[in-house]
Design a protein around this motif. Structure first.
Motif, PDB file in Angstrom:
ATOM      1  N   ARG A  38       0.835  -1.194   0.000  1.00 27.57           N
ATOM      2  CA  ARG A  38       0.000   0.000   0.000  1.00 27.57           C
ATOM      3  C   ARG A  38       0.872   1.248   0.000  1.00 27.57           C
ATOM      4  NH1 ARG A  38      -2.626  -0.183   6.129  1.00 27.57           N
ATOM      5  NH2 ARG A  38      -0.721   0.388   7.270  1.00 27.57           N
ATOM      6  N   ALA A  40       0.351   5.342   0.969  1.00 27.06           N
ATOM      7  CA  ALA A  40      -0.434   6.471   1.453  1.00 27.06           C
ATOM      8  C   ALA A  40       0.106   7.761   0.843  1.00 27.06           C
ATOM      9  CB  ALA A  40      -0.378   6.529   2.974  1.00 27.06           C
ATOM     10  N   ALA A  92      -5.025   4.395   1.875  1.00 29.24           N
ATOM     11  CA  ALA A  92      -3.916   4.270   0.919  1.00 29.24           C
ATOM     12  C   ALA A  92      -4.445   3.667  -0.374  1.00 29.24           C
ATOM     13  CB  ALA A  92      -2.814   3.377   1.491  1.00 29.24           C
TER      14      ALA A  92
END
Length: 125
Positions: A38, A40, A92
């Motif tokens: 992921r 962000a 994210a």
């Protein structure tokens, strides 16, 4: 040629759940190790979870351990990320990744040769 398509992202309130799916299309019949990462906003992409070829071995990042689980259905060529007890810090873009081969679990980006386009997960407080 390998293509990965993620789905299941969206907007959820803190404490809620989402299940991400990653459908893998490939010309071979192998079941390679898979992973979820992921990214962000303003941060580097980070490891979330990984699973070996059979689904018998998994690795989960400390930041999501106890809340996220990874699984796979090789008959459907699909990998899942079940996300429970979501918090705003989980917001994210989530990416699915696939290795070209191997048998273990891998928690670093360079281990993976193929990536999906990403799916947005937003957790509101």
């Amino acid at each position: 040629q390998v293509q990965l398509v993620e789905s299941g992202g969206g907007l959820v309130q803190a404490g809620g759940s989402l299940r991400l799916s990653c459908a893998v299309s490939r010309r071979t019949f192998s079941n390679p190790p898979m992973g979820w990462f992921r990214q962000a906003p303003g941060k580097e992409r980070e490891f979330v979870a990984a699973i070996n070829w059979s689904g018998g071995s998994t690795s989960i990042a400390d930041s999501v351990k106890g809340r996220f689980t990874i699984s796979r259905d090789n008959a459907k060529n699909t990998v899942y990320l079940q996300m429970n007890s979501l918090i705003p810090e989980d917001t994210a873009v989530y990416y699915c990744a696939c290795r070209g081969g191997g048998s273990g679990t891998y928690d670093y980006e360079t281990a993976y040769a193929y990536w999906g386009q990403g799916t947005q997960v937003t957790v509101s407080s």
